[in-house]
Motif scaffolding. Structure first.
Motif, PDB file in Angstrom:
ATOM      1  N   UNK A   1       0.812  -1.205   0.000  1.00 10.39           N
ATOM      2  CA  UNK A   1       0.000   0.000   0.000  1.00 10.39           C
ATOM      3  C   UNK A   1       0.846   1.255   0.000  1.00 10.39           C
ATOM      4  N   UNK A   2       0.244   2.346  -0.422  1.00  9.63           N
ATOM      5  CA  UNK A   2       0.950   3.625  -0.445  1.00  9.63           C
ATOM      6  C   UNK A   2       1.005   4.221   0.963  1.00  9.63           C
ATOM      7  N   UNK A   3       1.873   5.197   1.135  1.00  4.20           N
ATOM      8  CA  UNK A   3       1.996   5.880   2.424  1.00  4.20           C
ATOM      9  C   UNK A   3       0.675   6.547   2.789  1.00  4.20           C
TER      10      UNK A   3
ATOM     11  N   UNK B   1      -2.355   5.723   1.837  1.00  6.14           N
ATOM     12  CA  UNK B   1      -3.350   4.721   2.228  1.00  6.14           C
ATOM     13  C   UNK B   1      -3.057   4.196   3.631  1.00  6.14           C
ATOM     14  N   UNK B   2      -1.804   3.916   3.910  1.00  7.73           N
ATOM     15  CA  UNK B   2      -1.424   3.359   5.210  1.00  7.73           C
ATOM     16  C   UNK B   2      -1.770   4.309   6.349  1.00  7.73           C
ATOM     17  N   UNK B   3      -1.600   5.604   6.112  1.00 10.14           N
ATOM     18  CA  UNK B   3      -1.882   6.585   7.167  1.00 10.14           C
ATOM     19  C   UNK B   3      -3.368   6.659   7.496  1.00 10.14           C
ATOM     20  N   UNK B   4      -4.218   6.270   6.545  1.00 12.01           N
ATOM     21  CA  UNK B   4      -5.663   6.319   6.758  1.00 12.01           C
ATOM     22  C   UNK B   4      -6.248   4.965   7.147  1.00 12.01           C
ATOM     23  N   UNK B   5      -5.424   3.925   7.133  1.00  2.00           N
ATOM     24  CA  UNK B   5      -5.917   2.570   7.416  1.00  2.00           C
ATOM     25  C   UNK B   5      -4.964   1.844   8.366  1.00  2.00           C
ATOM     26  N   UNK B   6      -4.679   2.495   9.472  1.00  2.00           N
ATOM     27  CA  UNK B   6      -3.705   1.964  10.423  1.00  2.00           C
ATOM     28  C   UNK B   6      -4.103   0.589  10.959  1.00  2.00           C
TER      29      UNK B   6
ATOM     30  N   UNK C   1      -2.020  -6.644   9.089  1.00  2.00           N
ATOM     31  CA  UNK C   1      -1.110  -7.257   8.117  1.00  2.00           C
ATOM     32  C   UNK C   1       0.254  -7.535   8.729  1.00  2.00           C
ATOM     33  N   UNK C   2       0.634  -6.740   9.715  1.00  2.77           N
ATOM     34  CA  UNK C   2       1.908  -6.955  10.403  1.00  2.77           C
ATOM     35  C   UNK C   2       3.092  -6.901   9.455  1.00  2.77           C
ATOM     36  N   UNK C   3       3.960  -7.899   9.570  1.00  3.85           N
ATOM     37  CA  UNK C   3       5.169  -7.936   8.756  1.00  3.85           C
ATOM     38  C   UNK C   3       4.924  -8.203   7.286  1.00  3.85           C
ATOM     39  N   UNK C   4       3.681  -8.523   6.926  1.00  2.42           N
ATOM     40  CA  UNK C   4       3.356  -8.759   5.518  1.00  2.42           C
ATOM     41  C   UNK C   4       3.139  -7.459   4.754  1.00  2.42           C
ATOM     42  N   UNK C   5       3.012  -6.336   5.488  1.00  6.30           N
ATOM     43  CA  UNK C   5       2.743  -5.060   4.822  1.00  6.30           C
ATOM     44  C   UNK C   5       4.035  -4.406   4.349  1.00  6.30           C
ATOM     45  N   UNK C   6       3.973  -3.878   3.128  1.00  2.56           N
ATOM     46  CA  UNK C   6       5.114  -3.162   2.560  1.00  2.56           C
ATOM     47  C   UNK C   6       4.625  -1.886   1.895  1.00  2.56           C
ATOM     48  N   UNK C   7       5.286  -0.780   2.211  1.00  3.76           N
ATOM     49  CA  UNK C   7       4.931   0.496   1.602  1.00  3.76           C
ATOM     50  C   UNK C   7       5.522   0.582   0.200  1.00  3.76           C
ATOM     51  N   UNK C   8       4.695   1.039  -0.747  1.00  2.00           N
ATOM     52  CA  UNK C   8       5.158   1.219  -2.119  1.00  2.00           C
ATOM     53  C   UNK C   8       4.745   2.605  -2.606  1.00  2.00           C
ATOM     54  N   UNK C   9       5.359   3.040  -3.684  1.00  2.00           N
ATOM     55  CA  UNK C   9       5.051   4.359  -4.228  1.00  2.00           C
ATOM     56  C   UNK C   9       3.811   4.298  -5.118  1.00  2.00           C
ATOM     57  N   UNK C  10       3.269   5.468  -5.420  1.00  2.00           N
ATOM     58  CA  UNK C  10       2.112   5.549  -6.313  1.00  2.00           C
ATOM     59  C   UNK C  10       2.453   4.979  -7.691  1.00  2.00           C
ATOM     60  N   UNK C  11       3.647   5.268  -8.174  1.00  2.00           N
ATOM     61  CA  UNK C  11       4.037   4.775  -9.501  1.00  2.00           C
ATOM     62  C   UNK C  11       4.184   3.260  -9.502  1.00  2.00           C
ATOM     63  N   UNK C  12       4.704   2.693  -8.424  1.00  2.00           N
ATOM     64  CA  UNK C  12       4.811   1.235  -8.330  1.00  2.00           C
ATOM     65  C   UNK C  12       3.426   0.600  -8.290  1.00  2.00           C
ATOM     66  N   UNK C  13       2.516   1.220  -7.559  1.00  2.00           N
ATOM     67  CA  UNK C  13       1.160   0.688  -7.470  1.00  2.00           C
ATOM     68  C   UNK C  13       0.489   0.680  -8.837  1.00  2.00           C
ATOM     69  N   UNK C  14       0.694   1.731  -9.609  1.00  2.00           N
ATOM     70  CA  UNK C  14       0.091   1.786 -10.948  1.00  2.00           C
ATOM     71  C   UNK C  14       0.632   0.671 -11.842  1.00  2.00           C
TER      72      UNK C  14
ATOM     73  N   UNK D   1      -7.744   3.199 -11.942  1.00  2.00           N
ATOM     74  CA  UNK D   1      -7.529   4.060 -10.780  1.00  2.00           C
ATOM     75  C   UNK D   1      -7.240   3.161  -9.581  1.00  2.00           C
ATOM     76  N   UNK D   2      -5.979   2.868  -9.303  1.00  2.00           N
ATOM     77  CA  UNK D   2      -5.634   1.962  -8.197  1.00  2.00           C
ATOM     78  C   UNK D   2      -6.176   2.471  -6.867  1.00  2.00           C
ATOM     79  N   UNK D   3      -6.684   1.567  -6.025  1.00  2.00           N
ATOM     80  CA  UNK D   3      -7.331   1.975  -4.773  1.00  2.00           C
ATOM     81  C   UNK D   3      -6.388   2.245  -3.606  1.00  2.00           C
ATOM     82  N   UNK D   4      -5.086   2.168  -3.829  1.00  2.00           N
ATOM     83  CA  UNK D   4      -4.147   2.485  -2.753  1.00  2.00           C
ATOM     84  C   UNK D   4      -3.535   1.279  -2.085  1.00  2.00           C
ATOM     85  N   UNK D   5      -4.152   0.112  -2.241  1.00  2.00           N
ATOM     86  CA  UNK D   5      -3.623  -1.091  -1.597  1.00  2.00           C
ATOM     87  C   UNK D   5      -4.019  -2.317  -2.405  1.00  2.00           C
ATOM     88  N   UNK D   6      -3.141  -3.297  -2.407  1.00  2.00           N
ATOM     89  CA  UNK D   6      -3.475  -4.606  -2.966  1.00  2.00           C
ATOM     90  C   UNK D   6      -2.748  -5.672  -2.172  1.00  2.00           C
TER      91      UNK D   6
END
Length: 251
Positions: free
Chosen positions: A49-51, A53-58, A64-77, A84-89
């Motif tokens: 998920x993006x930063x 998205x993560x800030x709004x879905x703590x 998700x714990x250790x399974x969560x990884x922050x990615x950029x908007x361009x990586x998500x696209x 229109x990517x929803x911010x997390x997958x």
């Protein structure tokens, strides 16, 4: 930031042969990711998920714990199948489902429209079906479009790809019903508990080699003056599922 290998794999999962190769599929959006994290049948491999998205879905990030990884908007696209990517997958393992004779269940005979397949999964979920079996030429049940259309049902309903001849090894002697143009009135049918409901393709219906094994040939009646040539496959599936489960409720 994603590694080059991660980016390669996540992008490849948009294609069926790579989903089969890596034995994983993609779920997009907070609702699907939340449902994935809340169940135990299907293994979670990663959440991205993006930063913002993560800030709004703590709470989801915490789950998700250790399974969560922050990615950029361009990586998500790059890894998203949506315009229109929803911010997390999330990435999950393809579930392993062994065919059984437990019913009720659907057999989808050549359903190629992702929206129809996703809707039929929702119908199976709603009516408590044991499984949805798909012929090898069906659209892939774990494709991004079907997963989105299923509205989470893909996580709750057992789904397996199998040729009808192979499924018959488990269903020999069991009730098998299908929607045809010259059958008995489906609304008056008394279907046995545990029936396998066969739904044919949108354009051709149930193929002859499958139809010959039907123990119950059903036709959904139309109005006398209707000019409609056929019903949508998912609509037919919903009507037959309601007929079947209504019969079971009265037993």
């Amino acid at each position: 930031m994603l590694s080059a290998q991660q980016l390669k794999v996540l992008t490849a999962l948009q294609v069926k042969k790579y989903r089969q190769k890596y034995q994983m599929f993609v779920l997009e959006g907070a609702k699907l990711v939340g449902e994935l994290l809340g169940q135990q049948r299907i293994q979670v491999q990663g959440v991205y998920g993006t930063v913002a998205w993560a800030s709004e879905n703590a709470s989801l990030v915490e789950r998700a714990g250790g399974l969560f990884q922050t990615i950029s908007e361009s990586e998500l696209r790059k890894i998203s199948s949506l315009s229109t990517p929803p911010g997390v997958l999330a990435i999950a393992s393809l579930p392993s489902v062994e065919p059984t004779a437990e019913g009720p269940a659907f057999y989808l005979d050549g359903i190629r429209d992702p929206g129809n397949l996703g809707t039929i999964l929702r119908i199976a979920d709603w009516f408590g079906f044991a499984a949805v079996y798909c012929s090898p030429d069906c659209t892939d049940a774990f494709s991004p479009k079907v997963v989105q259309a299923s509205m989470g049902a893909i996580l709750r309903v057992a789904v397996a790809e199998i040729a009808f001849a192979d499924l018959l090894l488990h269903w020999s002697g069991r009730p098998i019903a299908g929607a045809v143009l010259d059958g008995d009135d489906a609304l008056r049918a008394a279907l046995p508990t545990g029936t396998l409901l066969v739904i044919g393709s949108e354009s051709e219906g149930i193929r002859p080699e499958t139809a010959q094994h039907l123990t119950h040939r059903l036709t959904i009646p139309r109005a006398p003056h209707s000019r409609a040539e056929s019903l949508n496959a998912a609509v037919a599936a919903g009507i037959l599922a309601a007929v079947l489960t209504k019969k079971q409720d009265t037993e």
